[in-house]
Design a protein around this motif. Structure first.
Motif, short mmCIF file in Angstrom:
data_model
loop_
_atom_site.label_atom_id
_atom_site.label_comp_id
_atom_site.label_asym_id
_atom_site.label_seq_id
_atom_site.Cartn_x
_atom_site.Cartn_y
_atom_site.Cartn_z
N PHE A 114 0.87 -1.17 0.00
CA PHE A 114 0.00 0.00 0.00
C PHE A 114 0.91 1.22 0.00
CE2 PHE A 114 -4.47 1.17 1.24
CZ PHE A 114 -4.31 2.53 1.11
N HIS A 115 0.89 1.97 -1.07
CA HIS A 115 1.83 3.08 -1.22
C HIS A 115 1.08 4.40 -1.29
CE1 HIS A 115 6.01 4.26 -2.30
NE2 HIS A 115 5.38 5.35 -2.71
N ALA A 116 1.47 5.35 -0.43
CA ALA A 116 0.79 6.64 -0.43
C ALA A 116 1.65 7.69 -1.11
CB ALA A 116 0.47 7.06 1.01
N LEU A 117 1.01 8.55 -1.90
CA LEU A 117 1.66 9.73 -2.46
C LEU A 117 1.13 10.92 -1.70
CD1 LEU A 117 1.33 9.03 -6.30
CD2 LEU A 117 3.33 8.65 -4.85
N LEU A 118 2.02 11.58 -0.98
CA LEU A 118 1.59 12.64 -0.08
C LEU A 118 2.26 13.94 -0.47
CD1 LEU A 118 0.19 13.39 2.68
CD2 LEU A 118 2.36 12.84 3.74
N GLY A 119 1.51 15.03 -0.45
CA GLY A 119 2.13 16.30 -0.75
C GLY A 119 1.10 17.40 -0.82
N GLU B 219 -3.86 10.28 7.43
CA GLU B 219 -4.44 9.24 6.58
C GLU B 219 -3.34 8.40 5.93
OE1 GLU B 219 -8.26 9.43 3.84
OE2 GLU B 219 -6.60 10.44 2.83
N ALA B 220 -2.32 9.11 5.42
CA ALA B 220 -1.23 8.39 4.76
C ALA B 220 -0.51 7.48 5.76
CB ALA B 220 -0.26 9.40 4.16
N VAL B 221 -0.22 7.99 6.94
CA VAL B 221 0.51 7.20 7.92
C VAL B 221 -0.31 5.99 8.37
CG1 VAL B 221 1.54 7.23 10.23
CG2 VAL B 221 1.86 9.18 8.70
N TYR B 222 -1.62 6.19 8.47
CA TYR B 222 -2.50 5.10 8.93
C TYR B 222 -2.60 3.99 7.90
CZ TYR B 222 -6.90 2.87 10.43
OH TYR B 222 -7.86 1.99 10.81
#
Lengths: 246, 265, 273
Positions: B40-45, B202-205
């Motif tokens: 599960f990969h998040a793109l955060l920015g 949300e990304a960290v979770y």
């Protein structure tokens, strides 16, 4: 470049028109060549027939439109701001909703005879409903929160109307007025075709009856151009009046 | 592609576009990324960092100008059912019922009749929308619409799930519930997920790994491993570890925002 | 006099819907009834010449007679026939053309100036042209109607097609839909609300163009009937003609609204939350 790009399709149509008529594909008694129509137009413009009739027509349209704007915004505003007025006038306005104003032509002839008053009255009637509706909807549609803020800041009722409601309603009112401009032209031509005494519509009809087809097409072009110009002018005016918006 | 462990391989991807007025914008600048299978990969920015653009490129909706994207099915050239997408505003077909929406994707996979029906029902039940099969999207709340969109995409059995801020249009409570449900579904189905968000918590979770991106031009500045999603405990949000990581990532993002602001002056 | 600025929620004006409370009904129809009463009194007291304002009873009686003798239905049917055929033509030409313009940039470049020229144009000015080309019977009227109505159909269809959100199209494509499937299965349904709006606006345009054409060309039909009554100084007939035209207009508009309701059951406008 942008303007040329927009005109190009029209030029293409004109060229196409010229081609199909000159080549004999379409008989010239049904559709005179574009160049012939242009010649006829020039003759009319310099000849002294076109100008007076144009003035007559436009004057009537402007008068009908102008009176409709004054009366219509008055009624629309009255209905929007005073509930009693709305209860009284509302049903009457709504009853006129499904009634096509052109259907009133014979009645107006009965009332006013075959003259200028009849035509101007018809134009007035035709423009009235869009103006009333857009004024009413525009004023009613102003976010009540704005009204409340102004009131809480101590604005008088008159000031609220002037500074919050009117500017807020302006876009919708202007849209309604734009529709009314188009209607004024429509009724101008319809009434002049039927009450054939003078004006551009009368010219179209009479040239048609007499077989002067190049002249007929020429006047149709004039009317089309006028309608378009009026619309464009109105859009420019609207942008100017609404320049404080995004 | 030799490495069967890699779900998505992005190689030196750049993307430019020219807005209506003004200079060409570099949305992505030489981005490289390997997303392992079933992770599960998040793109955060922050806004404008190109995370959605990156997602759309993986999805095949935008033409690739420079660089490469490969998946197990080969290079990405166009949209396809092996890369399912869930959009922020649901993108359900408003003229179809929930069931008809879900059946649409199933039908495109070549499954029809009773089998398709059963399959649709399975996924509608999976997202807890049982009983709303014959409702139109306009009759559903935002959260329910997003569940329907999720069901529709899952029903096509994609290898990869691309999600563009899917919970962004929902209120905070619904968002939290949807996050938990998404994790539950992911644990069951183990798809490769790329999840775009601007919400750090949300990304960290949700994510195994977070790519923190910067704006103007879009680049990945840091990869951070999270992994809270593999723990089945409740109260993750309260744990000091979690809070610490959120703060750390937040600081990263904030410094990127500041830098970007300075750069554009 | 109370000048309370009303703070109730804005309600846009629409044709009346039926609400069956007594006070509501009184409010809704009160002023119309008042006008009718004044009309009747003015007639009884001979306040106005019957030529200008015939007695309400004469008008009602003539309307009733027209219905019973079938004159209303024949005239209305003829006008409707012309209007509907012209409308259908406008739809058959305008919708496909509008779609083409919406999706194809070259088509848009070519047709945009033409359609924006046609919009504010008083298309009725072309009536003598159609009379020249198609004679003075039904065909010229139908052609005139089609010409008048087609522009708004094109404009609405174009807007609806071009305005389909890319998310819905992308979703379909990512599920494996090819270009043609996307067009028929996604774009058209998505554009349908706006296409229908264009058709709904075109309908009354078609009707009124028919009536005006009939007024100019004479003969049977509501427009011709009204002009004839006018020329025979039959003002009762003129008034009744207006009522009959309004009835036909109201029926047509309501029918279109019902069609919209049926076709767009799924739309938020019919599913308020």
């Amino acid at each position: 470049m942008g303007a040329l790009s927009r005109i190009a399709p029209l030029l293409i149509v004109a060229a196409f028109w010229e081609a199909i008529t000159r080549s004999g594909l379409v008989p010239t008694d049904l559709l005179p060549p574009f160049s012939t129509v242009v010649v006829a137009l020039v003759k009319l413009a310099t000849g002294g027939t076109l100008w007076p009739n144009t003035v007559d027509s436009v004057a009537r349209a402007a008068a009908g439109f102008g009176i409709a704007v004054v009366v219509g915004t008055g009624i629309g505003a009255g209905m929007a701001l005073w509930r009693g007025f709305e209860t009284a006038a509302g049903p009457l306005v709504q009853a006129f909703f499904p009634l096509p104003k052109s259907a009133l032509i014979p009645l107006v002839i009965v009332w006013f005879g075959l003259g200028d008053t009849a035509k101007t009255f018809l134009i007035f009637l035709g423009c009235l409903l869009p103006v009333i509706l857009s004024t009413y909807n525009g004023l009613r549609g102003v976010d009540q929160v704005l009204v409340w803020s102004a009131r809480s800041l101590g604005a008088t009722r008159a000031a609220v109307i002037r500074e919050v409601l009117l500017p807020g309603a302006m876009p919708q009112i202007l849209t309604g007025l734009r529709t009314a401009v188009a209607f004024s032209f429509l009724l101008m031509v319809s009434s002049e075709l039927i009450i054939a005494t003078n004006g551009l519509g009368y010219l179209i009809g009479s040239y048609g009856d007499n077989g002067a087809y190049p002249a007929m097409f020429a006047v149709i072009l004039v009317v089309t151009g006028l309608g378009y110009a009026a619309d464009r002018a109105f859009v420019a005016l609207s942008s100017f009046l609404l320049r404080w918006r995004e | 592609m030799s490495d069967t462990q890699t779900g998505i391989a992005i190689d030196r991807l750049s993307h430019r576009y020219v807005p209506r007025s003004g200079q060409p914008v570099t949305a992505l600048d030489n981005v490289s990324l390997q997303v392992p299978r079933n992770s599960f990969h998040a793109l955060l920015g922050p806004s404008g960092c190109g995370k959605s653009t990156l997602l759309f490129l993986i999805g095949g909706f935008l033409p690739i100008q420079e660089g490469q994207i490969r998946t197990a099915s080969g290079p990405v050239l166009a949209p396809g059912p092996e890369r399912g997408v869930v959009f922020q505003n649901f993108a359900l077909f408003p003229w179809k019922t929930v069931k008809q929406n879900v059946l649409y994707g199933i039908g495109k996979r070549g499954i029809r009749g009773a089998e398709a029906d059963q399959r649709a029902q399975h996924f509608i039940d999976l997202v807890h929308l049982s009983g709303f099969e014959n409702s139109f999207p306009a009759q559903l709340s935002g959260g329910m619409q997003q569940r329907a969109a999720l069901a529709r995409t899952l029903a096509t059995d994609p290898d990869i799930l691309l999600m563009d801020e899917p919970f962004g249009a929902l209120d905070a409570q619904t968002r939290r519930i949807m996050q938990e449900e998404l994790l539950a579904i992911w644990r069951d189905t183990r798809k490769t997920v790329v999840f775009v968000t601007h919400d750090v918590a949300e990304a960290v979770y949700l994510a195994d790994t977070i790519s923190v991106m910067s704006a103007r031009p879009g680049r990945i500045c840091q990869r951070i491993d999270a992994g809270f999603n593999r723990r089945a405990e409740t109260g993750v949000f309260k744990s000091p570890e979690f809070i610490g990581l959120v703060e750390h990532v937040w600081d990263l993002v904030r410094s990127e925002v500041d830098e970007a602001r300075q750069r554009s002056h | 006099m109370s000048t309370q600025l009303s703070v109730r929620a804005p309600s846009a004006m629409r044709p009346p819907r039926f609400a069956w409370s007594a006070l509501g009904t009184l409010k809704r129809f009160g002023s119309i009834l008042a006008v009718l009463v004044v009309w009747e009194i003015a007639g009884r007291l001979h306040l106005v010449r019957p030529f200008l304002l015939p007695h309400l009873e004469s008008v009602i009686l003539r309307f009733y007679t027209d219905i019973v003798t079938g004159a209303f239905f024949w005239n209305a049917a003829l006008t409707l026939y012309r209007a509907m055929v012209g409308f259908a033509l406008a739809a058959l030409i305008g919708v496909p053309l509008g779609i083409l313009i919406g999706v194809n940039r070259l088509m848009r470049w070519f047709w945009d100036p033409l359609v924006s020229l046609g919009f504010p144009m008083p298309k009725i000015a072309f009536l003598p042209v159609f009379m020249l080309w198609f004679g003075v019977f039904d065909l010229s009227k139908i052609a005139m109607v089609a010409f008048s109505s087609v522009f708004v159909v094109i404009a609405s269809t174009q807007a609806g097609t071009a305005g389909v959100e890319r998310w819905v199209i992308w979703s379909a494509r990512s599920m494996g839909a090819g270009r043609i499937a996307v067009f028929f299965q996604v774009m058209l349904p998505a554009a349908m609300p706006q296409i229908l709006t264009g058709l709904q606006v075109a309908m009354p345009v078609a009707l009124i163009t028919t009536v005006v054409a009939e007024m100019l060309m004479g003969g049977a039909g509501l427009g011709g009937m009204m002009m004839q009554a006018g020329s025979y100084a039959d003002s009762v007939g003129v008034f009744v003609g207006i009522i009959e035209t309004s009835c036909v207009g109201a029926i047509a508009v309501t029918a279109m609204a019902q069609l919209r309701r049926r076709l767009l059951r799924w739309h938020p406008e019919f599913n308020p939350r």
